[in-house]
Enzyme design. Structure first.
Site, PDB file in Angstrom:
ATOM      1  N   CYS A 239      27.602  30.026 -11.210  1.00 39.47           N
ATOM      2  CA  CYS A 239      26.839  30.691 -12.270  1.00 39.47           C
ATOM      3  C   CYS A 239      27.571  30.644 -13.616  1.00 39.47           C
ATOM      4  O   CYS A 239      27.641  29.587 -14.223  1.00 39.47           O
ATOM      5  CB  CYS A 239      26.472  32.103 -11.830  1.00 39.47           C
TER       6      CYS A 239
ATOM      7  N   HIS B 203      25.056  32.211  -6.356  1.00 43.00           N
ATOM      8  CA  HIS B 203      26.260  32.967  -5.971  1.00 43.00           C
ATOM      9  C   HIS B 203      26.460  32.990  -4.461  1.00 43.00           C
ATOM     10  O   HIS B 203      26.107  33.996  -3.826  1.00 43.00           O
ATOM     11  CB  HIS B 203      26.114  34.425  -6.425  1.00 43.00           C
TER      12      HIS B 203
ATOM     13  N   GLU C 259      29.040  33.566  -2.950  1.00 46.21           N
ATOM     14  CA  GLU C 259      30.016  34.626  -2.639  1.00 46.21           C
ATOM     15  C   GLU C 259      29.337  35.957  -2.350  1.00 46.21           C
ATOM     16  O   GLU C 259      29.957  36.866  -1.819  1.00 46.21           O
ATOM     17  CB  GLU C 259      31.038  34.766  -3.775  1.00 46.21           C
TER      18      GLU C 259
HETATM   19  N1  GLN Z   1      24.031  34.574 -17.766  1.00 42.97           N
HETATM   20  C1  GLN Z   1      25.431  34.582 -17.498  1.00 42.97           C
HETATM   21  C2  GLN Z   1      26.209  33.765 -18.508  1.00 42.97           C
HETATM   22  O1  GLN Z   1      25.669  33.203 -19.404  1.00 42.97           O
HETATM   23  C3  GLN Z   1      25.726  34.072 -16.116  1.00 42.97           C
HETATM   24  C4  GLN Z   1      25.218  35.050 -15.090  1.00 42.97           C
HETATM   25  C5  GLN Z   1      26.023  35.106 -13.830  1.00 42.97           C
HETATM   26  O2  GLN Z   1      27.130  34.585 -13.714  1.00 42.97           O
HETATM   27  N2  GLN Z   1      25.480  35.795 -12.869  1.00 42.97           N
HETATM   28  O3  GLN Z   1      27.395  33.694 -18.379  1.00 42.97           O
END
Ligand code: GLN
Length: 217
Positions: free
Chosen positions: A91, A194, A196
């Protein structure tokens, strides 16, 4: 630099760091340990120098970027990954690894070690957070195997992947069907979702394997 790259053969238990400046660090440490690695938090240069691979967790990419600079880790981390140290970003971590970031803040800078264009917060308001099952043969979730249950939270997608980037999974959710959500380029792995936050260890296990392979002659 070479000293770090040629670290002694890592046999059964590689040491993998989790960048611990912000984000869901503990979940990654747990998943890595459960996948056969020694997992350690990384907040300073000496800790970065001591790991065989690194995980960049989910969180907020702009915040992690700023903290990387404050802790004087941005350049050393970029150099180690560019030099071949395996890295996995989930992410926000995917955003940090990407060469190009769309819908970032005006001054957002990334490590630029993965030849993809990512779009931040790409899935839109209606599906801010959602879960779905993904087919990903390169991650042990091919036909006839259980799909990977993926949790997306204000996730990016990969809008464009360079020629050396292997696409590992695509979204199926209607507003984003076909969008790339997992990629690998050499020893760099990234997912929009994710793993994790789930008990499924296949993504972490694939990363631990990549770290072992990288260091075993
Ligand atoms: N929207 C977040 C960002 O731009 C990422 C979101 C996340 O890691 N759950 O970093």
């Amino acid at each position: 630099m070479t000293g770090q790259l040629d670290s002694p053969a890592v046999t059964s238990t590689p040491t993998i760091g989790v960048l611990a400046l912000q984000g869901d660090v503990r979940e990654h440490l747990r998943a890595l340990e459960a996948s056969g690695a020694r997992a350690v938090p990384v907040r300073r240069r000496s800790e970065l120098d001591a790991v065989d691979g690194i995980v960049l967790p989910g969180g907020e990419s702009t915040t992690i970027e700023k903290l990387l600079k404050i802790f004087e880790l941005f350049e050393p981390l970029r150099e180690r990954i560019a030099g071949g140290m395996p890295a996995y970003g989930s992410c926000a971590g995917m955003i940090l690894l990407a060469r190009r970031v769309l819908d970032g803040t005006a001054d957002q800078e990334s490590l630029a070690v993965l030849d993809v264009t990512v779009r931040r917060n790409a899935f839109g308001r209606q599906v801010d957070s959602f879960e779905e099952d993904l087919e990903a043969p390169g991650l042990g979730a091919g036909r006839g195997e259980a799909p990977i249950h993926a949790v997306f939270i204000r996730a990016p997608w990969v809008e464009e992947a360079g020629p050396d980037v292997e696409v590992l999974a695509r979204a199926t959710t209607p507003v984003a069907a076909g969008r790339i959500v997992a990629v690998r380029q050499g020893a760099v792995l990234a997912t929009s979702f994710h793993p994790e936050l789930d008990s499924d260890l296949r993504v972490h296990a694939a990363f631990v394997r990549a770290v072992r392979e990288r260091h075993t002659p």
